[in-house]
Write a protein that holds these residues in place. Structure first.
Motif, PDB file in Angstrom:
ATOM      1  N   HIS A 178       0.830  -1.203   0.000  1.00  0.00           N
ATOM      2  CA  HIS A 178       0.000   0.000   0.000  1.00  0.00           C
ATOM      3  C   HIS A 178       0.868   1.259   0.000  1.00  0.00           C
ATOM      4  O   HIS A 178       0.579   2.226  -0.712  1.00  0.00           O
ATOM      5  CB  HIS A 178      -0.924  -0.005   1.213  1.00  0.00           C
ATOM      6  N   TRP A 179       1.922   1.258   0.810  1.00  0.00           N
ATOM      7  CA  TRP A 179       2.834   2.412   0.818  1.00  0.00           C
ATOM      8  C   TRP A 179       3.595   2.506  -0.501  1.00  0.00           C
ATOM      9  O   TRP A 179       3.751   3.595  -1.057  1.00  0.00           O
ATOM     10  CB  TRP A 179       3.814   2.308   1.980  1.00  0.00           C
ATOM     11  N   VAL A 180       4.049   1.383  -1.026  1.00  0.00           N
ATOM     12  CA  VAL A 180       4.774   1.377  -2.295  1.00  0.00           C
ATOM     13  C   VAL A 180       3.897   1.937  -3.400  1.00  0.00           C
ATOM     14  O   VAL A 180       4.340   2.758  -4.220  1.00  0.00           O
ATOM     15  CB  VAL A 180       5.253  -0.048  -2.635  1.00  0.00           C
ATOM     16  N   ALA A 181       2.623   1.534  -3.431  1.00  0.00           N
ATOM     17  CA  ALA A 181       1.706   2.021  -4.464  1.00  0.00           C
ATOM     18  C   ALA A 181       1.450   3.516  -4.307  1.00  0.00           C
ATOM     19  O   ALA A 181       1.368   4.249  -5.305  1.00  0.00           O
ATOM     20  CB  ALA A 181       0.393   1.246  -4.393  1.00  0.00           C
TER      21      ALA A 181
ATOM     22  N   GLU B 275       3.477   5.777  -2.986  1.00  0.00           N
ATOM     23  CA  GLU B 275       4.663   6.504  -3.428  1.00  0.00           C
ATOM     24  C   GLU B 275       4.788   6.498  -4.947  1.00  0.00           C
ATOM     25  O   GLU B 275       5.158   7.503  -5.555  1.00  0.00           O
ATOM     26  CB  GLU B 275       5.910   5.879  -2.795  1.00  0.00           C
ATOM     27  N   ALA B 276       4.462   5.371  -5.567  1.00  0.00           N
ATOM     28  CA  ALA B 276       4.517   5.290  -7.036  1.00  0.00           C
ATOM     29  C   ALA B 276       3.508   6.249  -7.652  1.00  0.00           C
ATOM     30  O   ALA B 276       3.807   6.937  -8.644  1.00  0.00           O
ATOM     31  CB  ALA B 276       4.262   3.858  -7.490  1.00  0.00           C
ATOM     32  N   ALA B 277       2.294   6.319  -7.064  1.00  0.00           N
ATOM     33  CA  ALA B 277       1.271   7.226  -7.582  1.00  0.00           C
ATOM     34  C   ALA B 277       1.695   8.679  -7.405  1.00  0.00           C
ATOM     35  O   ALA B 277       1.480   9.517  -8.291  1.00  0.00           O
ATOM     36  CB  ALA B 277      -0.055   6.966  -6.874  1.00  0.00           C
ATOM     37  N   ARG B 278       2.315   8.982  -6.273  1.00  0.00           N
ATOM     38  CA  ARG B 278       2.780  10.358  -6.036  1.00  0.00           C
ATOM     39  C   ARG B 278       3.831  10.777  -7.058  1.00  0.00           C
ATOM     40  O   ARG B 278       3.777  11.878  -7.620  1.00  0.00           O
ATOM     41  CB  ARG B 278       3.345  10.470  -4.617  1.00  0.00           C
ATOM     42  N   LYS B 279       4.768   9.875  -7.319  1.00  0.00           N
ATOM     43  CA  LYS B 279       5.826  10.191  -8.287  1.00  0.00           C
ATOM     44  C   LYS B 279       5.265  10.314  -9.696  1.00  0.00           C
ATOM     45  O   LYS B 279       5.696  11.178 -10.478  1.00  0.00           O
ATOM     46  CB  LYS B 279       6.913   9.130  -8.214  1.00  0.00           C
ATOM     47  N   ALA B 280       4.289   9.482 -10.027  1.00  0.00           N
ATOM     48  CA  ALA B 280       3.661   9.578 -11.348  1.00  0.00           C
ATOM     49  C   ALA B 280       2.915  10.894 -11.487  1.00  0.00           C
ATOM     50  O   ALA B 280       2.944  11.535 -12.547  1.00  0.00           O
ATOM     51  CB  ALA B 280       2.711   8.399 -11.553  1.00  0.00           C
ATOM     52  N   LEU B 281       2.241  11.311 -10.413  1.00  0.00           N
ATOM     53  CA  LEU B 281       1.535  12.591 -10.439  1.00  0.00           C
ATOM     54  C   LEU B 281       2.515  13.733 -10.675  1.00  0.00           C
ATOM     55  O   LEU B 281       2.259  14.630 -11.485  1.00  0.00           O
ATOM     56  CB  LEU B 281       0.789  12.782  -9.120  1.00  0.00           C
ATOM     57  N   MET B 282       3.656  13.709  -9.979  1.00  0.00           N
ATOM     58  CA  MET B 282       4.629  14.781 -10.146  1.00  0.00           C
ATOM     59  C   MET B 282       5.186  14.825 -11.564  1.00  0.00           C
ATOM     60  O   MET B 282       5.418  15.901 -12.125  1.00  0.00           O
ATOM     61  CB  MET B 282       5.770  14.616  -9.130  1.00  0.00           C
ATOM     62  N   GLN B 283       5.380  13.665 -12.170  1.00  0.00           N
ATOM     63  CA  GLN B 283       5.866  13.628 -13.544  1.00  0.00           C
ATOM     64  C   GLN B 283       4.851  14.218 -14.511  1.00  0.00           C
ATOM     65  O   GLN B 283       5.213  14.706 -15.588  1.00  0.00           O
ATOM     66  CB  GLN B 283       6.197  12.186 -13.936  1.00  0.00           C
ATOM     67  N   ASP B 284       3.569  14.194 -14.121  1.00  0.00           N
ATOM     68  CA  ASP B 284       2.512  14.692 -14.995  1.00  0.00           C
ATOM     69  C   ASP B 284       2.237  16.174 -14.782  1.00  0.00           C
ATOM     70  O   ASP B 284       1.287  16.715 -15.335  1.00  0.00           O
ATOM     71  CB  ASP B 284       1.224  13.879 -14.753  1.00  0.00           C
ATOM     72  N   THR B 285       3.056  16.849 -13.966  1.00  0.00           N
ATOM     73  CA  THR B 285       2.837  18.279 -13.721  1.00  0.00           C
ATOM     74  C   THR B 285       3.828  19.158 -14.491  1.00  0.00           C
ATOM     75  O   THR B 285       3.838  20.376 -14.301  1.00  0.00           O
ATOM     76  CB  THR B 285       2.956  18.602 -12.217  1.00  0.00           C
TER      77      THR B 285
END
Length: 260
Positions: free
Chosen positions: A232-235, A237-247
């Motif tokens: 759950h934590w790994v997912a 963090e992955a979602a957070r990093k993906a969001l940042m890449q999309d900004t």
């Protein structure tokens, strides 16, 4: 005197801080214990000296008082034996945002967030220059849950998590290790303002600290003792990093463009 680095622990009179003191003493570390209650500090120190045969210095301080906070900063800057800082001191205020006084909330921010910033800043240059040293910051899972009704407390714990991750990214390159510990409900004095029948099921302090120290030994950046599904934590963090890449766009998202 121990050949291991000295550990400075804030909020060391009871609960999580006192248990960290016990565990690091058992590992053979000398200690500097910081808290407001000198009587409890003296009792803890006497027990640890007798049981573990280590040196224990006491530094009574209220970290919301400017002069006393400066005294702890000075100790961290000047005492080269201190190689581990445990930023544990913290608290909460009863009531809701509209019923809590702004004075109490400002003091809460000073204790839970500003003191961690300042004490970490006091010791980080020395750690970085030496190429070693550790900072343990006690955050909370409520730092991930702004909707749970503890607005300012949760905000301060989100700050602790964020600065811990940022400092690990920055200082880790110099050999300094920074760990954020995110407990959920743990049986400490912070729950004293909540009626017994309103409290959630709780983990015992010793179990929480022991789990956090396993994470410390593994050099985890973030340790969540209560979390059973690490995925759950790994997912997250992955979602957070993906969001940042999309900004990284130079135009507004289509959903914000005015309709023709």
């Amino acid at each position: 005197m121990s050949s291991k680095s000295t550990v400075l622990i804030t909020g060391a009179s009871t609960g999580i801080g006192a248990t960290y003191a016990q565990r690091f003493a058992e590992r053979g570390h000398d200690l500097v214990l910081v808290a407001r209650n000198i009587e409890k500090l003296e009792a803890n120190a006497a027990k640890l000296r007798q049981q573990a045969g280590i040196n224990v210095d006491l530094l009574p301080a209220d970290l919301t008082d400017e002069t006393q906070l400066q005294a702890v900063e000075t100790r961290l800057r000047d005492d080269a034996s201190i190689g581990i800082l445990v930023n544990n001191a913290g608290g909460n205020v009863g009531g809701t945002f509209v019923t809590q006084s702004v004075g109490d909330l400002t003091k809460l921010v000073t204790l839970n967030a500003t003191s961690i910033l300042r004490l970490s800043h006091a010791v980080a240059p020395r750690f970085a220059e030496k190429g070693e040293g550790s900072i343990i910051n006690i955050s909370s899972v409520l730092g991930l849950a702004p909707e749970w009704g503890t607005s300012v407390y949760s905000a301060t714990k989100a700050f602790v998590l964020s600065i811990s991750q940022a400092l690990q990214a920055e200082l880790g390159q110099s050999g300094v290790y920074v760990q954020a510990v995110l407990p959920a409900a743990t049986r400490t004095d912070i729950w004293n303002f909540v009626a017994e029948d309103k409290r959630p099921p709780m983990m015992e302090v010793a179990e929480m600290v022991d789990a956090a120290l396993v994470g410390f030994d593994r050099r985890e950046g973030v340790t969540i003792p209560h979390l059973h599904e690490e995925a759950h934590w790994v997912a997250m963090e992955a979602a957070r990093k993906a969001l940042m890449q999309d900004t990284g766009h130079t135009s507004a998202a289509s959903r914000y463009l005015a309709a023709n």
